[in-house]
Write an enzyme that holds these catalytic residues in place. Structure first.
Site, short mmCIF file in Angstrom:
data_model
loop_
_atom_site.label_atom_id
_atom_site.label_comp_id
_atom_site.label_asym_id
_atom_site.label_seq_id
_atom_site.Cartn_x
_atom_site.Cartn_y
_atom_site.Cartn_z
N ARG A 1 -61.56 28.04 38.91
CA ARG A 1 -61.52 26.78 39.67
C ARG A 1 -60.12 26.17 39.71
O ARG A 1 -59.97 24.95 39.62
CB ARG A 1 -62.48 25.73 39.07
CG ARG A 1 -63.93 26.03 39.29
CD ARG A 1 -64.35 25.78 40.71
NE ARG A 1 -65.65 26.38 40.94
CZ ARG A 1 -66.81 25.74 40.82
NH1 ARG A 1 -66.81 24.48 40.51
NH2 ARG A 1 -67.93 26.37 41.03
N ARG B 1 -61.24 20.10 43.20
CA ARG B 1 -61.21 18.63 43.31
C ARG B 1 -60.15 17.93 42.47
O ARG B 1 -59.83 16.77 42.74
CB ARG B 1 -62.58 18.07 42.89
CG ARG B 1 -63.68 18.46 43.82
CD ARG B 1 -64.42 17.21 44.33
NE ARG B 1 -65.01 17.52 45.60
CZ ARG B 1 -64.75 16.86 46.73
NH1 ARG B 1 -63.96 15.82 46.74
NH2 ARG B 1 -65.32 17.22 47.85
N ARG C 1 -60.41 18.38 52.09
CA ARG C 1 -61.87 18.27 52.17
C ARG C 1 -62.34 17.01 52.90
O ARG C 1 -63.49 16.91 53.29
CB ARG C 1 -62.48 18.36 50.77
CG ARG C 1 -62.53 19.79 50.22
CD ARG C 1 -63.68 20.63 50.79
NE ARG C 1 -64.90 20.32 50.04
CZ ARG C 1 -65.89 19.59 50.50
NH1 ARG C 1 -65.83 19.08 51.70
NH2 ARG C 1 -66.94 19.37 49.75
N ASP D 1 -66.90 30.46 47.92
CA ASP D 1 -67.89 30.16 46.89
C ASP D 1 -68.78 31.39 46.72
O ASP D 1 -68.84 32.24 47.62
CB ASP D 1 -68.73 28.93 47.28
CG ASP D 1 -69.52 28.42 46.07
OD1 ASP D 1 -68.89 27.84 45.16
OD2 ASP D 1 -70.74 28.63 46.01
N TYR E 1 -79.80 30.16 42.12
CA TYR E 1 -79.70 29.12 43.16
C TYR E 1 -80.74 29.34 44.25
O TYR E 1 -81.34 28.39 44.76
CB TYR E 1 -78.30 29.11 43.78
CG TYR E 1 -77.24 28.59 42.84
CD1 TYR E 1 -77.09 27.22 42.62
CD2 TYR E 1 -76.41 29.45 42.14
CE1 TYR E 1 -76.13 26.74 41.75
CE2 TYR E 1 -75.44 28.98 41.26
CZ TYR E 1 -75.31 27.62 41.07
OH TYR E 1 -74.37 27.14 40.20
#
Ligand code: 1CP
Length: 344
Positions: A28, A32, A41, A77, A152
């Protein structure tokens, strides 16, 4: 144009060759915590970034330029290839992947398409080709592993205990097998396409497989992982396998035809080696330390470098991804420190 010199320190470490210093990258490393990422974003949804090769390449390059890391990881992703094969997924800020049509039965599995990279993920392949031209460090391609993707797809989003996933595995063995076969094939196809487009190494994220015990891992997961890594052995690209809270599975992982094992902070490099792991190792600073004092962070990072340097084949990384509240300057300082300290 001047020919770019490739820094191959990361690839050498994956192959357990001697290196001048310990290579560094961070899971990562794009995300963010970077003001520039947050700005991008505001303009694009997650999958719009994926759909736009120039922007995807820019986000991928950002941490290489800002942090001085020895490898880039493709900005995408683990859900990216699922969307075009029929999984109705969106990435929600502060949540993660949310799926509108969770898998409940074998007929849901049968409805999933076979991945055709040129048709389904052409923009990802385009971004890899661009990055191959632009980067001076190797590009890591990646995919989610079947168990983690299935979690998921079955839970419908992030989960803590994976009850539905495990219940599906126990109660519907034929449907589970069909799902593992489908996701295994997809992963093989996707990773080969990334390597052909220019990825120099690939990491398979099995973030949540630590929810299983050894017996269930051996029975329900090891065969599909074996087929994925065996297929990738036919390429020159080193392979990395990573999971969180999966220290109890290390002896199973050690039997897979994979080059590098990614450790979280619960198992030290020394412990992994004592268990008989002779593969290259990646990790494993607790990402929480990024929020502690510099002295604490530096002390633990040096310990990890010291353990790693005892044998060739260590890549410095975090034990899991960078948090959104981490600081760019701290990560830059950490990269420089590991580089300098490991040169001695
Ligand atoms: O630099 C990079 O690493 C960026 C590329 C990248 C990678 C390798 C992203 C971007 N995601 C991933 C892998 C990924 N995605 C994993 C495996 C690694 C891990 O364990 O963290 C997993 C489990 C996901 C699923 C996912 N996608 C989550 C976790 C949800 C949960 O269950 O806790 C989240 C939050 C996402 C969204 C996502 N993916 C990537 C980013 C930067 C984000 C945040 C998106 C945003 O809000 O802008």
């Amino acid at each position: 144009m001047e020919k770019k010199v490739m820094n191959d320190t990361f690839l050498r470490a994956c192959r357990k060759e001697a290196t001048d210093y310990t290579p560094v990258w961070y899971m990562r490393q794009a995300g963010r915590y970077q003001p520039e990422y947050r700005k991008i974003r505001e303009q694009y949804s997650f999958f719009e970034v994926n759909e736009n090769p120039e922007v995807c390449a820019e986000v991928t390059r950002l941490p290489v330029e800002q942090l001085g890391v020895d490898a880039a990881i493709l900005f995408a992703d683990i859900m990216t290839p699922l969307k075009p094969i029929g999984v109705d997924v969106e990435i929600r800020s502060g949540v993660g992947p949310v799926i509108a049509n969770p898998i409940e039965s074998v007929s849901d599995v049968k409805r999933l398409l076979d991945l055709q990279p040129d048709k389904h993920v052409p923009m990802i392949l385009e971004a890899i080709k661009l990055l191959r031209e632009q980067l001076e460090v190797p590009l890591i391609g990646f995919a989610g592993a079947p168990f983690t993707l299935a979690s998921y797809m079955i839970e419908g989003g992030p989960s803590k205990h994976y009850h539905k996933t495990k219940a599906f595995m126990y109660a519907q063995p034929a449907a589970w097998q069909a799902l593992m076969d489908k996701l295994g094939e997809m992963t093989i196809t996707y990773l080969h396409a990334q390597i052909e487009a220019g990825a120099s190494a690939v990491q398979v994220f099995d973030s949540w497989v630590g929810a299983l015990n050894q017996e269930d891992y051996e029975r329900h997961i090891a065969p599909v992982m074996e087929s994925i890594f065996s297929s990738l052995q036919k390429t020159d690209a080193p392979t990395i396998y990573f999971g969180v809270g999966a220290g109890h599975l290390l002896s199973n992982w050690n039997q897979l035809p994979v080059d590098v094992l990614g450790l979280d902070w619960r198992t030290s490099i020394t412990e992994a080696r004592q268990l008989g792991v002779e593969k290259a190792l990646q990790g494993n600073l607790d990402p929480s330390l990024l929020l502690a004092s510099w002295d604490q962070l530096e002390g633990k990072a040096k310990e990890i470098v010291d353990e790693g340097r005892k044998k060739p084949g260590h890549i410095f990384n975090l034990g899991h991804g960078v948090f959104p509240d981490a600081d760019v300057d701290t990560l830059r300082r950490l990269t420089d420190m590991v580089h300098q300290y490991s040169r001695k």
